[in-house]
Structure formats: C-alpha cells, structure tokens
Write a protein that holds these residues in place. Structure first.
Motif, short mmCIF file in Angstrom:
data_model
loop_
_atom_site.label_atom_id
_atom_site.label_comp_id
_atom_site.label_asym_id
_atom_site.label_seq_id
_atom_site.Cartn_x
_atom_site.Cartn_y
_atom_site.Cartn_z
N ARG A 10 9.03 8.02 -12.83
CA ARG A 10 8.05 7.15 -12.17
C ARG A 10 8.04 5.75 -12.78
NH1 ARG A 10 1.96 9.19 -11.24
NH2 ARG A 10 2.00 9.33 -13.48
N GLY A 11 8.16 5.69 -14.11
CA GLY A 11 8.16 4.39 -14.80
C GLY A 11 9.32 3.53 -14.32
N PHE A 12 10.49 4.16 -14.14
CA PHE A 12 11.68 3.44 -13.69
C PHE A 12 11.44 2.86 -12.30
CE2 PHE A 12 15.52 3.72 -11.04
CZ PHE A 12 16.30 2.77 -11.66
N TRP A 13 10.90 3.66 -11.40
CA TRP A 13 10.67 3.19 -10.03
C TRP A 13 9.65 2.08 -9.98
CZ3 TRP A 13 14.39 4.04 -7.03
CH2 TRP A 13 15.12 5.23 -7.10
N ARG A 14 8.62 2.19 -10.83
CA ARG A 14 7.63 1.11 -10.89
C ARG A 14 8.30 -0.19 -11.31
NH1 ARG A 14 2.44 4.17 -13.62
NH2 ARG A 14 2.08 5.53 -11.86
N ALA A 15 9.19 -0.10 -12.32
CA ALA A 15 9.90 -1.29 -12.79
C ALA A 15 10.79 -1.85 -11.69
CB ALA A 15 10.73 -0.93 -14.02
N VAL A 16 11.45 -0.96 -10.95
CA VAL A 16 12.35 -1.40 -9.88
C VAL A 16 11.59 -2.21 -8.83
CG1 VAL A 16 13.66 -0.56 -7.89
CG2 VAL A 16 14.10 0.39 -10.16
N MET A 52 0.84 -1.21 0.00
CA MET A 52 0.00 0.00 0.00
C MET A 52 0.88 1.26 0.00
SD MET A 52 -3.00 1.43 0.22
CE MET A 52 -4.29 0.52 1.01
N ILE A 53 1.88 1.27 0.86
CA ILE A 53 2.76 2.45 0.93
C ILE A 53 3.49 2.64 -0.40
CG2 ILE A 53 4.85 3.38 2.03
CD1 ILE A 53 3.86 1.99 4.64
N THR A 54 3.97 1.52 -0.95
CA THR A 54 4.68 1.60 -2.24
C THR A 54 3.75 2.14 -3.33
OG1 THR A 54 5.92 -0.34 -1.55
CG2 THR A 54 6.09 0.27 -3.86
N ALA A 55 2.53 1.61 -3.37
CA ALA A 55 1.58 2.05 -4.40
C ALA A 55 1.27 3.54 -4.23
CB ALA A 55 0.31 1.22 -4.30
N LEU A 56 1.11 3.98 -2.97
CA LEU A 56 0.81 5.39 -2.73
C LEU A 56 1.97 6.27 -3.20
CD1 LEU A 56 -0.83 5.21 0.81
CD2 LEU A 56 -1.95 5.92 -1.30
N ILE A 57 3.19 5.81 -2.97
CA ILE A 57 4.37 6.59 -3.40
C ILE A 57 4.46 6.59 -4.93
CG2 ILE A 57 6.90 6.66 -3.41
CD1 ILE A 57 6.75 5.55 -0.51
N LEU A 58 4.28 5.41 -5.52
CA LEU A 58 4.41 5.32 -6.98
C LEU A 58 3.28 6.04 -7.70
CD1 LEU A 58 5.54 1.61 -7.44
CD2 LEU A 58 6.92 3.67 -7.60
N LEU A 74 -5.59 2.69 -7.30
CA LEU A 74 -5.40 4.12 -6.98
C LEU A 74 -5.62 4.97 -8.22
CD1 LEU A 74 -2.25 4.06 -4.67
CD2 LEU A 74 -4.56 4.72 -4.04
N GLN A 75 -5.11 4.46 -9.34
CA GLN A 75 -5.24 5.26 -10.56
C GLN A 75 -6.66 5.30 -11.08
OE1 GLN A 75 -2.15 3.63 -13.03
NE2 GLN A 75 -0.64 5.05 -12.20
N ALA A 76 -7.46 4.35 -10.63
CA ALA A 76 -8.86 4.35 -11.08
C ALA A 76 -9.73 5.31 -10.25
CB ALA A 76 -9.42 2.93 -10.98
N ILE A 77 -9.17 5.84 -9.16
CA ILE A 77 -9.95 6.79 -8.36
C ILE A 77 -9.90 8.15 -9.07
CG2 ILE A 77 -10.14 7.95 -6.12
CD1 ILE A 77 -8.77 5.53 -4.86
N PRO A 78 -11.06 8.70 -9.42
CA PRO A 78 -11.05 9.96 -10.18
C PRO A 78 -10.35 11.10 -9.42
CG PRO A 78 -13.24 8.99 -10.14
CD PRO A 78 -12.42 8.21 -9.18
N TYR A 84 1.63 -7.09 -5.72
CA TYR A 84 0.46 -6.57 -5.01
C TYR A 84 0.41 -5.03 -5.07
CZ TYR A 84 0.40 -11.35 -3.45
OH TYR A 84 0.37 -12.72 -3.45
N ALA A 85 1.60 -4.43 -5.08
CA ALA A 85 1.65 -2.96 -5.21
C ALA A 85 1.05 -2.54 -6.55
CB ALA A 85 3.08 -2.47 -5.08
#
Lengths: 362, 339
Positions: free
Chosen positions: B144-150, B131-137, B221-225, B213-214
């Motif tokens: 951002r793309g790089f960090w998501r891949a990491v 959850m924390i990772t998803a909120l940060i990403l 998260l991205q689906a929340i308007p 899971y992140a």
C-alpha cells in the motif's frame, strides 16, 4: 430464542493464535460475561460471534444452526461497541432508524420501535440531537437503543461502559442489569472489569491467552476458582498466595506447612496425585482478620494503610518477605510500620497443586 | 578522556557563541523593551517578516493595481500615462455578453471562457479521480505504501517537466500514437485538435495534481472510525449505501477543502498547459494566466496595463474562492469542535 454454541472455535492471525479450542454453550436469555486481561481474546471471540471476523476453525451455532458463513447482519444479533460507533452526522433518531431502513421496514414500524426504545431508555428528549451534543451516558443509551430497535436474538456488548466515568459506570451497570431483566434476551458482555462481571453476569467466562480458564457463576468463581489464575484474577483486591509444602495426608485432606513452617490442614481429595509436594495456599484479603488468642497467626509488618471508611486495606510484609494484603472491617487503629498478627479461617483457605490447579477449598 | 566528556566539551564549545551573542544583544533589547513595552517588542520581531511580505507581496500588488490604471507599452511606471479605468472598460466591454466575438478584448473573454470550462471539468474530474484513488488506497492493499508513493509522485514533478513528458507522449509522432498504431488504430491529433487538446490539458493537469488531493481525502478516510463501518455491517448496510450515507458525509469537510483548493489551482492553470500546447490549437487552450502573460510580456507590442487589469480581475475571483475556502475550513473547525 438466543441459544449460542461455540464448538472448538479457534482464531489465528497468520502464525499468531488468538483463540484456541473454545467450547461454550450460552442459554437463551442468559447474560454471560467474557472477562480476562488485555489480549486474552475476549473481544475477538465476541467479533467472531458477531460475524465481523471468521473463525479459523470450529463452528458457531445460533439456535442450533451453524452461522460461520452467515453475514453479520443476518445473524439476528445486535452489537454495542466500546466507542458506541454512533454515526456523528445523524440525529439520534436517524442513528436508530438506519439499520431498520436497510431491511426496508415500513416507516410506521420504525417510528414505533424508536419511540418504544427511547421511552425504555429515557432518551425521548434527545431524539433530534446529534451524538456530539450528548453526554457519554446519553450516547451509551443511544447505542443500546440502536441495538434494541433491531429486536435481536442476542445482544453483544463490547466493553460498553469503559468510556464512562466511575460514577456513571455504576449507574449504567444497574440500568443494564434491569434492562436484561426486562428484555430477557441473551446478552454477551465483554469487559476487563471484574466488578462489572461479578455484578451483571449469570455466568462468567474467564479467558487467558486465548483459552477458557473457567466458566461458572460469579460466586462459584469467587469461592471455588479452578486454578491460580482465576483465583488471582477474580476478587478485588487480589488473593494472597503463599508457597507451601504438603507435610502429611490427613483423613479428609492434607497438612500443609507455609510461612516459616506453620502448619494448617486443608480440605482435599487425599487420592490427589499432586498431594505430596509443593503447593500454593491462597487466602482472600477479605478472609484475613486481626488474630485473637489461640488462632493461627501470620505476623506481618504494615507497609501501607488505606482507610476507606467502611473498611481498611492493609498492605503488609510477612517475616519471609511475602506480601500480604488484608481488608479489615471498620477502622482499626493500625499505622504504617506497626507489627501485627493476622489470622485466617482454615475453611476459607484455597490450595493449588504444583501445576496451579485447585486442590482443596471450602 | 571518556567519550561522554569529549561530547560535553564539544557541545559546550558549539553552544558558547550563542551565549556570547545572547549576552551581546541582551542589553539593547532590554532597553528597547523598556522603551516600547511588550507590544512594541512583538512589532519589532514581526518587522522582518512584514518587510518581506510588504516587498514581495503587498508592494507588487499595489504596483500591479497602479499599472492597471495606466496605458502604453512602456515597462516602467514613470513612462506610462494615467488612463483611469480604461483598461477595465476595455476588458469588460461587449456588445453582447453571450457572444465573445462582440467584445472589445475578445481574447480575454475567450481565455476566461476556456478557464471557466477548464475549471468546471478539471475540478469535477479531479475530485472524482482523487476520491476513487483515495478509496482504493484506503483498502488493505499489498504494498500500500508503494502505491501511495506512486500516485503522489507526479505532484513532486515540476509543471514544465509534466508538460514536456506529456507532450512527448501525446504529440503527433508521440508514444501514444505509436502504441495505437501497433494495435492498428489510426493516430489521433491529441495536441492539434481543439477538442483533444482541451481534453489533454484537463487530463494532464488531473494527472499532475490528483495525488495531492487524493492524499487529503485519504487522510479524511483514515480518520473515519472503523467501528462505524462495523456498525453498518451489523446493520446490513449495502456498500453503496455505506458510501453515500456514511463515508461521503463524514468526508465532506475534506472534500470541501479539496474542491476549493482545486478550484483556486485550476483558475491559476498555466505552466504545464503552456508547455504542452502553447495555448493552441489557435487559442483553444489559452487560459487567463497565459492571456495575461502574452499581453504583458510576450507580444511584440506589450500592454502591461491591460495585463495588470486582467490579473486584478482574476485576483478578485481568487479572493472569492479563498474566502470560500476559509469559510469551509472554519465550518470544519466548528463541526470538529461540536463532535
């Protein structure tokens, strides 16, 4: 009070300028509509006023105080979003109470405000439903209700009717107008629909490319557009434009030749620097009629006839290939391919100089 | 010859065999459809898939159940004796259920207890970290793309590789102790102390799977308007209240899926922990799957029947969790339809 002043406002995202040198004064209780084509910056301007974005330059004043650095919540404004932005997991009541709870308002006061707003908007029956259980029109009312309970100094409405069907939009438009009349609170309304703008506004701000083209009352915009853009944008269907040439200066205006050399006098300031040169004549489709003997004539060939019952929209082509649109009253016997002659009232002609600025008019 | 003509001719030549094949199989298929009707044809086309499912899933399941009713150490069913529910009895018999040492098969209860503890802490930690990772990403980050891949990268690694990497880092003379030593801190027995080994198993497992899971939470998260957050901003909502009252309720469907999937995965934990600790020290990181493996295959005197019975019991727990997941996704679908 709800006086809002925009002073040399500019907004840029990186190197892209979205708004440039916007100056505007909105009086307390006024309903001002921002209108313009997509990408003109009207929603951005509303977001700057709301505090959801920061201007790159200039000042925003609310009741005289500069609010550039004041958080959105502390500006005393309420916003109605295009998508309504209702919290889908909360009931209508919770949606309306949410903002008030943030300010630790007593529960009784919250309930009183919700009850009053619900009564005003006729949504009492839906208070315990969730937004997903409401129709588009009902959601719209809830969104407005959520704004009303905050008792704001001004309402900001971002294309609030654009998600509704045509019939409901007309109804809601009328309701918004009567709501404004009742609340007498300043409203800034963004739309790309000029009918909404014309019917609701005390004043309309026409924007294009991040600049204000004209600010005026709806009828003044219609009758005295300051430039070609406003003339073309305001009024439906769009104004007809014909290229013309100033032939001579008259005591109270100019003589302009257009459409195969026919001449017409137009009222204009004779000391206008742009008087002797290329001009554009404009005539609204509603100001054309079937020519009678002795009237100036525009011979055209009919391309399409749209019979609307109370009026008929005629799409035609003039002899020089210029497209002409006429809105004729009633149901005249005209068919595709017919050759007809249209005429116009000279005092309803609009003339614009080579730079597209207004030269003359009624 | 124009390039387009060559392309057309090449395409036609490549497609031609398909046409021939279609012409060849068309008559028998037509005859079959005439004989069996449309439903029969559906069964005909489903048959290969069903056969694969039957051979590789259903048949082993039935065989496994049959093994669980047998005793002895013979590998083939023909050499085994029928013992009824004896293996289950052995697994589930305890004098005092609060004391695993009083159980006939105390190793099973030890593994079950370890698994339960592991599931509890790993799923909780995994959910919070994901959850924390998803909120940060989800924030406006540079690259951002790089960090998501990491963060997703460990998911792509084989569990054995994960186990080996972390064993190299956490072993007594490993990288972590070397770094601690550089800062003047005494070495820690990460893999040979009961507490630290269990903690390491949880931590490594979270590291290996958290990205997946992140990603699910990030999608939620991205689906929340964005409008909802702006409305909350206009309402003067504090960030913590925005999270608890807007983000979390709207993310709940994704969160339930994450929790249930993580639960199922955690119950099945084996490979990376087996490579990392081998189940030790002692049996402190031995989980159910390892117990089944040890009993069924690795011990000198194998007991496939007991292992099969344990796996059937574990399977029952997984069925319950899977049903929970199905119920959760059905609830999500219904909630989505109501929106």
């Amino acid at each position: 009070m709800g006086r809002i002043t925009l002073d040399h406002i500019a907004k840029a995202y990186g190197s892209v300028e979205v708004l440039n040198d916007i100056n505007l004064k909105i009086d307390d209780g006024e309903l001002v509509v921002f209108v313009g084509p997509s990408g003109c910056g009207k929603s951005t301007l509303l977001r700057l006023i709301a505090g959801l974005d920061q201007p790159t330059a200039g000042d925003i004043r609310i009741d005289g105080a500069i609010v550039n650095r004041v958080p959105a919540a502390d500006r005393g404004l309420a916003m109605v979003f295009q998508s309504y932005a209702l919290y889908p997991h909360m009931t209508v009541r919770r949606n309306m109470a949410f903002g008030l709870e943030n300010s630790h308002m007593p529960r009784k006061e919250i309930e009183a405000r919700i009850t009053e707003a619900a009564r005003m908007l006729e949504i009492e029956a839906y208070l315990d439903r969730r937004p997903g259980q409401l129709s588009g029109g009902q959601r719209q009312r809830v969104a407005i209700g959520r704004a009303i309970v905050r008792n704001p100094t001004a309402f900001l409405l971002d294309e609030p009717l654009s998600n509704l069907d045509a019939e409901l939009r007309v109804t809601m438009r009328a309701e918004l107008a009567s709501l404004h009349a009742r609340l007498k609170t300043t409203m800034i309304y963004v739309t790309h629909d000029q009918v909404e703008a014309m019917t609701l506004a005390d004043r309309i701000v026409v924007l294009r490319g991040g600049r204000i083209e004209q600010v005026d009352t709806p009828l003044n915009l219609f009758n005295k557009p300051e430039n070609l853009f406003v003339a073309g944008f305001i009024g439906a269907p769009n104004m007809n434009f014909f290229p013309g040439q100033v032939e001579e200066t008259l005591p109270d205006g100019l003589s302009v030749s257009f459409l195969d050399g026919q001449k017409t006098p137009v009222k204009a300031a004779t000391n206008s620097g742009a008087a002797m040169g290329a001009v554009t004549l404009g005539v609204r489709p509603q100001h054309l009629h079937l020519a009678q003997d002795g009237e100036p004539q525009i011979p055209v060939q009919v391309r399409l006839v749209e019979a609307l019952g109370a009026e008929t929209v005629v799409h035609a082509t003039a002899s020089g290939g210029e497209r002409v649109l006429a809105v004729l009253p009633g149901q005249p016997a005209i068919a595709k391919g017919d050759r007809i002659a249209l005429s116009y009232r000279r005092d309803l002609l609009h003339a614009f100089d080579g730079d597209g600025m207004r030269l003359a008019g009624n | 010859m124009a390039a387009s003509t060559i392309m057309k001719k090449t395409g036609a030549a490549l497609v031609a065999p398909v046409g021939w094949l279609a012409a060849l199989i068309d008559p028998p298929l037509r005859a079959l459809q005439k004989a069996t009707g449309l439903n029969g044809m559906a069964a005909f086309f489903l048959a290969p898939n069903m056969a694969i499912f039957g051979i590789f899933v259903l048949f082993p399941l039935v065989i496994n159940f049959a093994y669980s009713m047998t005793g002895g150490s013979a590998l083939f069913l023909s050499g085994r004796t029928y013992v009824g529910a004896e293996q289950y009895e052995r697994l589930l018999t305890c004098e005092n259920y609060l004391d695993k040492r009083s159980c006939v098969e105390d190793l099973f209860w030890n593994a079950a207890g370890n698994t339960a503890l592991f599931v509890l802490f790993q799923v909780a930690l995994m959910t919070v970290v994901a959850m924390i990772t998803a909120l940060i990403l989800n924030r406006e980050l540079r690259a951002r793309g790089f960090w998501r891949a990491v963060f997703f990268f460990p998911v792509l690694l084989s569990p054995v590789v994960v186990g080996l990497i972390w064993r190299w880092i956490l072993q007594r003379q490993g990288l972590l102790n070397y770094l601690l030593h550089q800062f003047g801190i005494d070495q820690v027995l990460w893999l040979t102390d009961r507490f630290w080994a269990f903690a390491a198993a949880i931590m490594v497992s979270v590291w290996a799977h958290m990205g997946f899971y992140a990603l699910i939470l990030l999608a939620g998260l991205q689906a929340i308007p964005k409008d909802l957050y702006e409305a909350a901003e206009m309402d003067g909502t504090r960030p913590a209240r925005v999270f608890w009252r807007i983000t979390l309720p709207l993310l709940m469907p994704n969160l339930i899926v994450v929790i249930v999937l993580a639960l199922i995965r955690a119950v099945q934990i084996f490979d990376e922990v087996y490579v990392l600790t081998g189940g030790g020290p002692g049996t402190s990181t031995m989980f159910l799957t390892q117990y089944i493996y040890e009993i069924g295959f690795a011990q000198l005197i194998r007991n496939p029947g007991l292992a099969a019975a344990a796996s059937i019991l574990m399977g029952a727990v997984l069925v319950v969790l899977t049903l929970l997941q199905l119920a959760a996704s059905r609830r999500n679908q219904n909630a989505g339809a109501a929106k």
